[in-house]
Structure formats: C-alpha cells, structure tokens
Write a protein that holds these residues in place. Structure first.
Motif, PDB file in Angstrom:
ATOM      1  N   SER A  32       0.834  -1.204   0.000  1.00 35.52           N
ATOM      2  CA  SER A  32       0.000   0.000   0.000  1.00 35.52           C
ATOM      3  C   SER A  32       0.866   1.249   0.000  1.00 35.52           C
ATOM      4  CB  SER A  32      -0.933  -0.001   1.205  1.00 35.52           C
ATOM      5  OG  SER A  32      -1.697   1.192   1.239  1.00 35.52           O
ATOM      6  N   GLU A  33       1.946   1.220   0.801  1.00 37.87           N
ATOM      7  CA  GLU A  33       2.848   2.378   0.855  1.00 37.87           C
ATOM      8  C   GLU A  33       3.527   2.593  -0.491  1.00 37.87           C
ATOM      9  OE1 GLU A  33       3.329   4.638   3.152  1.00 37.87           O
ATOM     10  OE2 GLU A  33       1.770   3.715   4.376  1.00 37.87           O
ATOM     11  N   ILE A  34       3.906   1.435  -1.060  1.00 38.03           N
ATOM     12  CA  ILE A  34       4.579   1.531  -2.372  1.00 38.03           C
ATOM     13  C   ILE A  34       3.645   2.127  -3.420  1.00 38.03           C
ATOM     14  CG2 ILE A  34       5.513   0.144  -4.263  1.00 38.03           C
ATOM     15  CD1 ILE A  34       6.668  -1.716  -2.125  1.00 38.03           C
ATOM     16  N   GLN A  35       2.372   1.688  -3.372  1.00 36.59           N
ATOM     17  CA  GLN A  35       1.395   2.217  -4.328  1.00 36.59           C
ATOM     18  C   GLN A  35       1.189   3.723  -4.127  1.00 36.59           C
ATOM     19  OE1 GLN A  35      -2.009  -0.280  -3.632  1.00 36.59           O
ATOM     20  NE2 GLN A  35      -1.353  -1.855  -5.135  1.00 36.59           N
ATOM     21  N   LYS A  36       1.127   4.121  -2.862  1.00 41.31           N
ATOM     22  CA  LYS A  36       0.958   5.561  -2.589  1.00 41.31           C
ATOM     23  C   LYS A  36       2.148   6.340  -3.123  1.00 41.31           C
ATOM     24  CE  LYS A  36      -1.901   5.114   1.568  1.00 41.31           C
ATOM     25  NZ  LYS A  36      -1.965   5.350   3.031  1.00 41.31           N
ATOM     26  N   VAL A  37       3.329   5.793  -2.864  1.00 41.33           N
ATOM     27  CA  VAL A  37       4.539   6.472  -3.347  1.00 41.33           C
ATOM     28  C   VAL A  37       4.542   6.526  -4.866  1.00 41.33           C
ATOM     29  CG1 VAL A  37       7.036   6.331  -3.488  1.00 41.33           C
ATOM     30  CG2 VAL A  37       5.901   5.899  -1.316  1.00 41.33           C
ATOM     31  N   GLY A  38       4.117   5.373  -5.463  1.00 36.61           N
ATOM     32  CA  GLY A  38       4.072   5.345  -6.923  1.00 36.61           C
ATOM     33  C   GLY A  38       3.111   6.375  -7.486  1.00 36.61           C
ATOM     34  N   GLN A  39       1.931   6.468  -6.849  1.00 39.15           N
ATOM     35  CA  GLN A  39       0.947   7.471  -7.308  1.00 39.15           C
ATOM     36  C   GLN A  39       1.475   8.884  -7.132  1.00 39.15           C
ATOM     37  OE1 GLN A  39      -2.552   6.509  -5.097  1.00 39.15           O
ATOM     38  NE2 GLN A  39      -3.112   4.748  -6.400  1.00 39.15           N
ATOM     39  N   ASN A  41       4.573   9.670  -7.098  1.00 41.02           N
ATOM     40  CA  ASN A  41       5.608   9.869  -8.119  1.00 41.02           C
ATOM     41  C   ASN A  41       4.984  10.188  -9.488  1.00 41.02           C
ATOM     42  OD1 ASN A  41       7.683   9.456  -6.322  1.00 41.02           O
ATOM     43  ND2 ASN A  41       7.873   7.259  -6.747  1.00 41.02           N
ATOM     44  N   ILE A  42       3.882   9.466  -9.787  1.00 45.27           N
ATOM     45  CA  ILE A  42       3.204   9.719 -11.062  1.00 45.27           C
ATOM     46  C   ILE A  42       2.678  11.146 -11.120  1.00 45.27           C
ATOM     47  CG2 ILE A  42       1.194   9.117 -12.458  1.00 45.27           C
ATOM     48  CD1 ILE A  42       1.616   6.212 -11.524  1.00 45.27           C
ATOM     49  N   ARG A  43       2.020  11.570 -10.019  1.00 43.41           N
ATOM     50  CA  ARG A  43       1.500  12.934  -9.977  1.00 43.41           C
ATOM     51  C   ARG A  43       2.644  13.942 -10.090  1.00 43.41           C
ATOM     52  NH1 ARG A  43      -2.085  10.710  -6.063  1.00 43.41           N
ATOM     53  NH2 ARG A  43      -0.724  11.443  -4.368  1.00 43.41           N
ATOM     54  N   SER A  48       5.684  17.657 -13.160  1.00 42.83           N
ATOM     55  CA  SER A  48       6.983  18.032 -13.729  1.00 42.83           C
ATOM     56  C   SER A  48       6.893  18.177 -15.245  1.00 42.83           C
ATOM     57  CB  SER A  48       8.039  16.979 -13.365  1.00 42.83           C
ATOM     58  OG  SER A  48       8.228  16.923 -11.962  1.00 42.83           O
ATOM     59  N   GLN A  49       6.148  17.244 -15.876  1.00 42.52           N
ATOM     60  CA  GLN A  49       5.995  17.329 -17.335  1.00 42.52           C
ATOM     61  C   GLN A  49       5.242  18.594 -17.742  1.00 42.52           C
ATOM     62  OE1 GLN A  49       7.411  15.159 -19.483  1.00 42.52           O
ATOM     63  NE2 GLN A  49       6.771  16.643 -21.072  1.00 42.52           N
TER      64      GLN A  49
END
Length: 257
Positions: A32-39, A41-43, A48-49
């Motif tokens: 769950s933490e990894i998914q939150k971090v991934g989200q 990071n995506i945001r 950034s883009q």
C-alpha cells in the motif's frame, strides 16, 4: 507419537501460522505504501511534465520574440545606414550650395555694374538711332533703371529684363510697325501715323492722309515727301496695321553714299 511431541508440533504450527499472518499483513502495508509512493511519483511526474511543457512553450515564445527583435534590429541597422547615407549626401549638397552661393555672390558683383553699363549704352543707342517709337523706347530705359534700383527684384530678373530690352531693339531691324504720335512740323506739333520698315525707312503721314514725311538719317531731320509717295505711305501704314495684305512697297529710301 508421544504427547509431548504432539504438543510441540501444534505449538510450532501455531507459531508458523502467526508468523505467516504477520508477514502477510506487513507485506500488504508495504504494498500500500509503495502504491501511494508510486501514485505520488506519477503525480509529481505529471506536474513536472506540465512544468517542462510550460517552460518549453515559454522558451518558444521567447525564441520567437528574440528572432523578431533580431530582425527588427537588422532592419533598423539597414535603415540607419540608409539615413546616414542620406545625411552625408545632404551635407555634401549643402557644402556644394555654399560654394555655389559664394560663386553667385561673386558673379553678382560683376553682373550688376555690367547691367548699369548696358542700360546706359542702350539709352545712348536709342538717342543716336532713328526716332522710331522714341517715347516708348526711352520709357523702357527709365523702367529698367527703376528695376535696377528695386530691392524686391532679384538680380536674375533684372538681367532678364535688360536682355529683353536689347532683344526688342534688335527686332526693330526687321519689323514693320505703325503707331500714332506727335510730329514737330513748321514750329508746331501735329498728330500723325508713323510707319517704319526695319531701320530702312521711317515715314509719317497726317491723319487726313494729305501729307507725308520721311526721316533723313543723314541730316537727322524730317523731310516732306512729294505726292507720288502719299498713296504708298498710306498703304505701308495699312499693311503694318494688318489692314492689308503685304505687297511690294514703293517707299523713299536714301541711297548709300
């Protein structure tokens, strides 16, 4: 199997199950933490883009403005060079004008005395010439003297008028003209019609056409003509006044000595 071994086995199984359950819970939390971090990071990547896109768009706008400024600068440079050439040419022309003005002033200093001498010479010539339309010719000389003393008339116009007067005198040598004026006869004056043919003959005839005279250049006097010249003098006056077609005229002419 002894009871002790059975209990040990059950205890071990219980411990393994508890450990497995605990491991599963920890793994789920980590996922769950990894998914939150991934989200996150995506945001963050999306943001950034977007920033990169904005910066790129701004850089393109700045590049376009820069290119426009460079083009305007080049155009201004070309225009400034053009204006500089025009200014240099104008300065050259002004220098030339100053030089010409100096020359003109020098010319004026020579031409003005010349015009006065020309007017004096013209007057002397008229007085020495046959008395052809003498009143108007001398009046023309007086007008020239008035012009030479008029500050409102420029030098070139003065010179033109003097040359024009000389041209009029020149044309008298081939002109056939008639005019009316006074003639001194027998101690008095009478009104007569004059006619002159170039500078070959100058005649006068009374208004009643009964008398005629010729100016004698040798004596400087008027001499009365015989009746044989009355009709030819009258006809010459009509031709000069455009009242008759030109024909061969029979006029008295003094023979050359």
């Amino acid at each position: 199997m002894s009871n002790n071994n059975i209990r040990k086995s059950l205890v071990a199984s219980a411990l393994f199950g508890a450990f497995a359950l605990a491991s599963t819970s920890v793994a789920a939390n980590q996922l769950s933490e990894i998914q939150k971090v991934g989200q996150q990071n995506i945001r963050a990547s999306v943001q950034s883009q977007e920033k990169i896109n904005n910066i790129f768009d701004q850089s393109q706008e700045l590049l376009a403005e820069y290119r426009q400024l460079v083009e305007q600068t080049e155009n201004l440079k070309v225009y400034n060079d053009h204006v500089a050439k025009l200014v240099a040419d104008q300065n050259s022309q002004l220098a030339s004008f100053d030089k010409q003005i100096g020359t003109i002033e020098g010319t004026k200093q020579g031409i003005v005395p010349l015009m006065y001498r020309m007017v004096d010479t013209l007057e002397a010539f008229i007085k020495a010439d046959m008395p052809i339309d003498l009143t108007n010719r001398l009046a023309r000389v007086d007008r020239l003297r008035a012009v030479l003393g008029n500050s409102a008339v420029n030098t070139s116009e003065m010179y033109r008028l003097v040359i024009e007067a000389y041209q009029i005198e020149k044309d008298l040598g081939t002109a056939l003209v008639t005019y009316t004026d006074k003639l001194a006869v027998g101690g008095g004056e009478i009104t007569v019609n004059y006619v002159y043919v170039g500078r070959v003959a100058l005649l006068a005839q009374s208004l009643d056409e009964k008398q005629a005279w010729m100016f004698n250049k040798t004596t400087g006097q008027w001499e009365e003509l015989g009746q044989e010249y009355i009709e030819s003098t009258r006809f010459a006056i009509r031709v000069a006044g455009k009242q008759a077609a030109p024909e061969l005229l029979k006029l008295p002419v003094l023979a050359a000595e």
